[in-house]
Design a protein around this motif. Structure first.
Motif, mmCIF file in Angstrom:
data_model
loop_
_atom_site.group_PDB
_atom_site.id
_atom_site.type_symbol
_atom_site.label_atom_id
_atom_site.label_comp_id
_atom_site.label_asym_id
_atom_site.label_seq_id
_atom_site.Cartn_x
_atom_site.Cartn_y
_atom_site.Cartn_z
ATOM 1 N N GLY A 26 46.244 -10.080 -46.479
ATOM 2 C CA GLY A 26 46.446 -11.431 -46.990
ATOM 3 C C GLY A 26 47.411 -11.463 -48.162
ATOM 4 N N ASN A 27 47.513 -12.646 -48.749
ATOM 5 C CA ASN A 27 48.351 -12.839 -49.920
ATOM 6 C C ASN A 27 47.955 -14.164 -50.559
ATOM 7 O OD1 ASN A 27 50.346 -12.488 -51.880
ATOM 8 N ND2 ASN A 27 51.884 -11.881 -50.380
ATOM 9 N N ILE A 28 48.613 -14.505 -51.660
ATOM 10 C CA ILE A 28 48.314 -15.754 -52.365
ATOM 11 C C ILE A 28 49.579 -16.262 -53.034
ATOM 12 C CG2 ILE A 28 47.615 -14.587 -54.507
ATOM 13 C CD1 ILE A 28 45.361 -16.774 -54.675
ATOM 14 N N SER A 29 49.730 -17.586 -53.054
ATOM 15 C CA SER A 29 50.871 -18.213 -53.721
ATOM 16 C C SER A 29 50.359 -19.296 -54.655
ATOM 17 C CB SER A 29 51.808 -18.869 -52.715
ATOM 18 O OG SER A 29 52.386 -17.906 -51.883
ATOM 19 N N LEU A 30 51.026 -19.430 -55.799
ATOM 20 C CA LEU A 30 50.728 -20.516 -56.720
ATOM 21 C C LEU A 30 51.436 -21.768 -56.221
ATOM 22 C CD1 LEU A 30 49.604 -21.617 -59.408
ATOM 23 C CD2 LEU A 30 51.705 -20.797 -60.494
ATOM 24 N N ILE A 31 50.689 -22.846 -56.055
ATOM 25 C CA ILE A 31 51.261 -24.118 -55.612
ATOM 26 C C ILE A 31 51.569 -24.993 -56.822
ATOM 27 C CG2 ILE A 31 50.900 -26.207 -54.223
ATOM 28 C CD1 ILE A 31 51.190 -23.517 -52.635
ATOM 29 N N SER A 32 50.570 -25.180 -57.705
ATOM 30 C CA SER A 32 50.799 -26.020 -58.879
ATOM 31 C C SER A 32 49.705 -25.799 -59.914
ATOM 32 C CB SER A 32 50.845 -27.501 -58.490
ATOM 33 O OG SER A 32 49.573 -27.925 -58.020
ATOM 34 N N ILE A 33 49.999 -26.265 -61.125
ATOM 35 C CA ILE A 33 49.009 -26.339 -62.192
ATOM 36 C C ILE A 33 49.042 -27.773 -62.674
ATOM 37 C CG2 ILE A 33 48.311 -25.522 -64.471
ATOM 38 C CD1 ILE A 33 49.921 -22.941 -63.883
ATOM 39 N N GLU A 34 47.902 -28.447 -62.595
ATOM 40 C CA GLU A 34 47.843 -29.863 -62.944
ATOM 41 C C GLU A 34 47.042 -30.075 -64.221
ATOM 42 O OE1 GLU A 34 46.437 -31.922 -59.475
ATOM 43 O OE2 GLU A 34 48.140 -31.248 -58.277
ATOM 44 N N GLY A 45 48.094 -15.372 -44.841
ATOM 45 C CA GLY A 45 47.847 -14.241 -43.956
ATOM 46 C C GLY A 45 46.399 -14.206 -43.503
ATOM 47 N N ALA A 46 45.809 -13.017 -43.522
ATOM 48 C CA ALA A 46 44.435 -12.845 -43.060
ATOM 49 C C ALA A 46 43.443 -13.648 -43.898
ATOM 50 C CB ALA A 46 44.064 -11.363 -43.081
ATOM 51 N N CYS A 47 43.825 -14.000 -45.109
ATOM 52 C CA CYS A 47 42.922 -14.749 -45.996
ATOM 53 C C CYS A 47 42.684 -16.183 -45.515
ATOM 54 C CB CYS A 47 43.465 -14.784 -47.416
ATOM 55 S SG CYS A 47 43.462 -13.177 -48.232
#
Length: 79
Positions: A26-34, A45-47
């Motif tokens: 798997g992996n992770i991406s930052l979309i936003s901070i509100e 990915g697998a996540c």
């Protein structure tokens, strides 16, 4: 902490947790901070289909982010 500084700290947290996610495909991406306290990420990915991804999000990702940026209140996965 400025928005830029906060973003850097959250990215550091994601860099710390990323190898654990990658080891499971798997992996992770930052979309936003509100509002300087709510983080949106995207598990990849697998996540995305993992049956324990909410536990990973809370116990792993959120805990690590709060270590770097204690003012963060919530971390949510955006599909």
């Amino acid at each position: 902490m400025t928005t830029e500084e906060l973003t850097i700290e959250v990215q550091k947290a994601l860099t710390e947790i990323r190898p654990f996610l990658e080891s499971d495909g798997g992996n992770i991406s930052l979309i936003s901070i509100e509002d300087g306290k709510h983080v949106k990420v995207r598990l990849e990915g697998a996540c995305t289909n993992c049956s324990v991804n909410q536990m990973t999000l809370k116990a792993g990702v959120e805990t690590t982010i709060k270590k770097y940026a204690p003012q963060i209140e919530t971390v949510v996965n955006i599909l």
